[in-house]
Structures are given as C-alpha cells and as structure tokens.
Enzyme design. Sequence first.
Site, mmCIF file in Angstrom:
data_model
loop_
_atom_site.group_PDB
_atom_site.id
_atom_site.type_symbol
_atom_site.label_atom_id
_atom_site.label_comp_id
_atom_site.label_asym_id
_atom_site.label_seq_id
_atom_site.Cartn_x
_atom_site.Cartn_y
_atom_site.Cartn_z
ATOM 1 N N PRO A 127 4.257 46.464 31.704
ATOM 2 C CA PRO A 127 4.701 46.302 30.687
ATOM 3 C C PRO A 127 5.924 45.285 30.326
ATOM 4 C CG PRO A 127 5.757 48.150 31.805
ATOM 5 C CD PRO A 127 4.541 47.557 32.712
ATOM 6 N N ASN A 128 6.410 44.637 31.484
ATOM 7 C CA ASN A 128 7.238 43.592 31.401
ATOM 8 C C ASN A 128 7.091 42.517 32.531
ATOM 9 O OD1 ASN A 128 9.747 41.719 31.831
ATOM 10 N ND2 ASN A 128 10.716 43.316 30.240
ATOM 11 N N HIS A 160 15.448 45.619 20.830
ATOM 12 C CA HIS A 160 14.594 44.601 20.451
ATOM 13 C C HIS A 160 14.503 43.965 19.189
ATOM 14 C CE1 HIS A 160 12.557 45.852 24.359
ATOM 15 N NE2 HIS A 160 12.283 44.690 24.454
ATOM 16 N N LYS A 164 9.223 44.466 16.354
ATOM 17 C CA LYS A 164 8.319 45.205 17.491
ATOM 18 C C LYS A 164 7.812 46.487 17.059
ATOM 19 C CE LYS A 164 8.844 46.512 22.363
ATOM 20 N NZ LYS A 164 7.921 46.080 22.741
#
Length: 273
Positions: A127-128, A160, A164
Amino acid sequence: MSPTSPRIAIVGVAGRMGRTLVAAVEQDAQARLAAGIVEPGSSLAGADVGELAGLGKLGVAASDSLEAVVDNFDVLIDFTAPQVTLANLAFCAEHGKRIVIGTTGLSGDELAQLDDYKAQVPMVFAPNMSVGVNLTLKLLQTAAKALGDEGYDIEVIEAHHRHKVDAPSGTALKMGEVVAESLGRTLKEHGVFAREGQCGPRSDNEIGFATVRAGDIVGEHTVMFATEGERIEITHKASSRMTFAKGAVRAARWVAERSPGRYDMQDVLDIKG
C-alpha cells in the site's frame, strides 16, 4: 533481458502518479522505460510519454492497451484502481509478465484475488512503496510489542490530498495491522474507524483511526501510543510522490529476478522477520 535493467511499462502515464513514475524510471540507471499505458480510447494514445510527464521526448509512445505493447516490457507498474489492477494482473499471468502494484483501496475479496495469482506471477504489492514508510512499519512493530499491552492507547492519524478516494489510507491500515498483529489483535475486532456523538469512553484494546483530506497533502501518517504522563508518536511525512515512485522502480528491479509469489516492500528491502 538484463537482470539489472528490466524493461518497465507504466499504467496510467497521464495521471499524477504515472507522470512521476516516468520521471523515476528515467532517473534510474538500472531500469528502462519501455511502454506507457493510457485509458482505452484516450486522445493521448500515440503521444510521447516523456512529453506527457513534462520531460521532453523519450521516444516511447503511449498506448491505450497492454496487448499492443505485450512484447515490449518485462515488469508492469500499476498505481490505478482495484478493478483495473486485477485485470492487469490477469494479463500478466497470461503473458508471463511481472507486476508491481501500488493501488490502494482494495477490498478483502480483492486482496484475496491477488493470492489467486501468486503461483503464476512474481508480484510486489504494497500500500506504500516508500522506503521510509516500510522502515517505519518495523519501528511500529517494535513499539507495539514493548508498549501496547502496558496501558498505552493506540491511535493512527493520517492526512492526504483532497482528491484521494479511499479512507483510511492503505498505509494507515497497514500500520494498524502491524500494530494489531504484534499485540495478537485484529482490526476487524479492535479497529475503530469513526467516533461521533455520545460514543462512550475509549476501550482498552481499541486501535483508533482518524482521517484528514485537505489541499495537496502528499501523505502524512502518525501512530500515537499514549498513556498517563507520556505520549510516543512515530511519524512519517512524504513531501513528494517521487518517494513512492522511486520505491516502485526499486521493487520492479527486484521482482524482475524473482520466482512467482506475492511479495511486499519489506521483502524488497530485506527487512522482513
């Protein structure tokens, strides 16, 4: 294919992350940009990928289908949307390609579908892709084991940009999962994702989440361990998408030499265990 210079294709080269990925590949001496994909029917098909990224001509024309460039690349980098990613994963399985997946917002069922292909496709899913975030995950594991069962309340706060579409972020969820697993808990049972009105006092074992969406914030994550008299905060802040893009290119170089399987960035960085 040279094992240190994989030919890389990027999905969504006209988007913010896609343009950054193009720049990251161009900056990496051990990778080669081989293809760029735009949406089917896009008017940008045929445009030079470098010009889309603001880099000038690179001699790589954008295509609106993977089929048209299937012979041109070894590793696909995909930061798109869940259903698009799953279709591209199936394509990679059919054609013997590798894939790096940075897409977030996948449901439990969609995550399970990734495992349906792990015997066929060498894939990195995270995810990152930031090196710093993945080192932070290791710090969280250590902190949770030392603090979590000693009366420390745990909260995950993330922020964020306003565009997003998923919340909490995939990174925030991963941070929560790492903490929960270290303590023998699960987010399904102990995660608290909303508080409003007369919600009552905090329970001892819950892991809370708070989400901010504003402006052009690239990504900020803090995990708080708080108790009577002290508070420990472990924070990662990203100021540029380039940190994620460089991590993805590093993952693409790494997975180009791997057998089929589902890997993550801690595998890439050799910090798992």
